[in-house]
Write an enzyme that holds these catalytic residues in place. Structure first.
Site, PDB file in Angstrom:
ATOM      1  N   ASP A   8       0.883  -1.158   0.000  1.00  0.00           N
ATOM      2  CA  ASP A   8       0.000   0.000   0.000  1.00  0.00           C
ATOM      3  C   ASP A   8       0.929   1.219   0.000  1.00  0.00           C
ATOM      4  O   ASP A   8       2.123   1.096   0.304  1.00  0.00           O
ATOM      5  CB  ASP A   8      -0.881  -0.030   1.252  1.00  0.00           C
ATOM      6  CG  ASP A   8      -1.815   1.162   1.318  1.00  0.00           C
ATOM      7  OD1 ASP A   8      -2.240   1.638   0.251  1.00  0.00           O
ATOM      8  OD2 ASP A   8      -2.104   1.620   2.435  1.00  0.00           O
ATOM      9  N   MET A   9       0.417   2.379  -0.326  1.00  0.00           N
ATOM     10  CA  MET A   9       1.289   3.556  -0.361  1.00  0.00           C
ATOM     11  C   MET A   9       1.098   4.466   0.847  1.00  0.00           C
ATOM     12  O   MET A   9       2.024   4.672   1.640  1.00  0.00           O
ATOM     13  CB  MET A   9       1.063   4.356  -1.647  1.00  0.00           C
ATOM     14  CG  MET A   9       2.027   5.532  -1.798  1.00  0.00           C
ATOM     15  SD  MET A   9       1.803   6.435  -3.347  1.00  0.00           S
ATOM     16  CE  MET A   9       0.294   7.348  -2.989  1.00  0.00           C
ATOM     17  N   ASP A  10      -0.114   4.986   1.005  1.00  0.00           N
ATOM     18  CA  ASP A  10      -0.370   5.931   2.093  1.00  0.00           C
ATOM     19  C   ASP A  10      -0.370   5.216   3.439  1.00  0.00           C
ATOM     20  O   ASP A  10      -1.131   4.282   3.661  1.00  0.00           O
ATOM     21  CB  ASP A  10      -1.715   6.622   1.871  1.00  0.00           C
ATOM     22  CG  ASP A  10      -1.716   7.432   0.588  1.00  0.00           C
ATOM     23  OD1 ASP A  10      -0.944   8.391   0.504  1.00  0.00           O
ATOM     24  OD2 ASP A  10      -2.475   7.073  -0.333  1.00  0.00           O
ATOM     25  N   ASP A 167      -1.540  -0.924   6.117  1.00  0.00           N
ATOM     26  CA  ASP A 167      -1.628  -0.284   7.438  1.00  0.00           C
ATOM     27  C   ASP A 167      -3.060  -0.054   7.886  1.00  0.00           C
ATOM     28  O   ASP A 167      -3.282   0.505   8.962  1.00  0.00           O
ATOM     29  CB  ASP A 167      -0.903   1.066   7.413  1.00  0.00           C
ATOM     30  CG  ASP A 167      -1.669   2.107   6.595  1.00  0.00           C
ATOM     31  OD1 ASP A 167      -2.066   1.776   5.457  1.00  0.00           O
ATOM     32  OD2 ASP A 167      -1.873   3.223   7.090  1.00  0.00           O
TER      33      ASP A 167
END
Length: 392
Positions: A8-10, A167
């Protein structure tokens, strides 16, 4: 075999969730919405579109979803311009190490493809990623599995070869719905996320590497991790099936003389081992492992390290147990040396102790040959024992 890791990025690569919330709250406040950070955090892992549509209904905002999304994206760019990209500690080095290990990397994010591209270019990590996937490319965002299923299709790999790092509650649920092993990253800035769907939780990227992800995948698929191979022995994590052989070894009173008796009921011991695999191997990365003969492929004992309270102090303790049929051939020294080497090189452990009954001359001899030093004589669980220690 581990072939792919999807990030995931954010909240995983960049610590952007506070920035997104700040932008959203500015927009909501301009429209008179009584929103707070907790409300924004409840959409972490999902899409901006889902957040805006919910906000319009909840706060009766006199604006269209498209207009609100456009305003939200413009505000995010403004906040980003004020604060810049904030990579999570250790994540850039980890991405580089995984790439150099031959793992294919991808990002599967709820952000737009433009935002993903801007982020990886700004951080100088675009070249490490084979694919960039946005939830805008699928019908249903996270927690639906669509984003990760598309990533698997684009990468041409299977779920059994892949690990996801997420997250958020939605992200972990999406990964598991896609049948992919998931590492849940506990980011305190991502709000109070329920990461119970993840296979294992992680609090920092600074102490992990390719081996960590490989072991997570193996354990989650029910495949025991091999710890070491010596000239004559293989040391690997135990499984519940191994307990039948362990149980037979424990029937010898010569062996149980210096160790606690195994439970009389094999099914109880097998369930204990299942819990041990789930909780100890995954959490600590070490424990008591099985020792197997390379010649016969049979389990001949156990050896490893574990956390124990010893004379009022928490210690990492070396212990081993071998079938009496294999005594006198140097197997104890061989497997213990391999375990100490692993503890030093792979786990960065600097001190290991051994608690040995004062009458156990064989184990005392082994401890001395390992280079362990006698520190004291003390009482342990009602028995007169020596404490041997070694600095690695």
């Amino acid at each position: 075999m581990l072939k792919t890791i999807i990030f995931d990025m954010d909240g995983v690569i960049i610590d952007s969730e506070p920035q997104h919330a700040k932008a959203a709250l500015r927009v909501f406040n301009r429209h008179g919405a009584d929103a707070d950070y907790d409300y924004c955090a409840s959409f972490i892992g999902s899409s901006t579109e889902k957040l805006t549509r919910d906000a319009i209904l909840r706060f009766q905002l006199p604006v269209s979803p498209d207009a609100l999304i456009k305003e939200m994206n413009a505000e995010k760019k403004k906040v980003l311009g004020e604060e810049g990209y904030q990579p999570l500690p250790g994540i850039i080095d980890l991405i580089r190490e995984l790439y150099q290990s031959g793992v294919r990397l991808a990002i599967a994010s709820s952000s737009s493809i433009a935002e993903i591209e801007s982020t990886v270019k700004a951080l100088g990590i675009r070249k490490y990623f084979t694919k960039l996937i946005s939830s805008s490319h699928v019908r249903e965002p996270k927690p639906a599995p669509d984003t990760f299923l598309l990533a698997l299709k684009e990468l041409g790999c299977s779920a059994r070869e892949t690990v996801v790092v997420e997250d958020s509650c939605f992200g972990t649920q999406a990964a598991k719905a896609a049948g992919i092993v998931c590492v849940g990253y506990v980011n305190p800035h991502s709000g109070k996320q329920d990461l119970s769907a993840a296979d294992v939780l992680l609090e920092s990227f600074e102490t992990i590497d390719y081996r960590f992800f490989k072991n997570v995948l193996h354990r989650s698929l029910g495949e025991p991790v091999t710890i070491a191979n010596t000239k004559r022995l293989k040391i690997r994590e135990l499984t519940a099936k191994d307990m039948k052989d362990i149980y037979q070894i424990y029937q010898n009173p010569e062996i149980t003389k210096y160790i606690p008796d195994i439970d009389d009921y094999l099914d109880v011991e097998m369930e204990k081992q299942n819990a041990y695999i789930r909780n100890v191997y995954s959490f600590y990365g070490y424990g008591i492992w099985g020792v197997f003969s390379k010649t016969t492929k049979q389990l001949i004992g156990r050896c490893g390290i574990e956390n124990l309270m010893v004379d009022g102090k928490q210690e990492i303790t070396l212990s081993y147990l071998l079938d009496s049929k294999h005594w006198g051939y140097g197997y104890a020294l061989e497997c213990c040396r391999a375990v100490l080497k692993y503890a030093k090189s792979e786990l960065d452990i600097t001190r290991v102790v051994a608690v040995i009954d004062t009458d156990n001359s064989r184990s005392i001899h082994t401890a001395k040959n390992l280079g362990m030093i006698l520190e004291k004589n003390f009482t342990y669980k009602g028995r007169d024992c020596y404490l041997y220690a070694i600095s690695l």
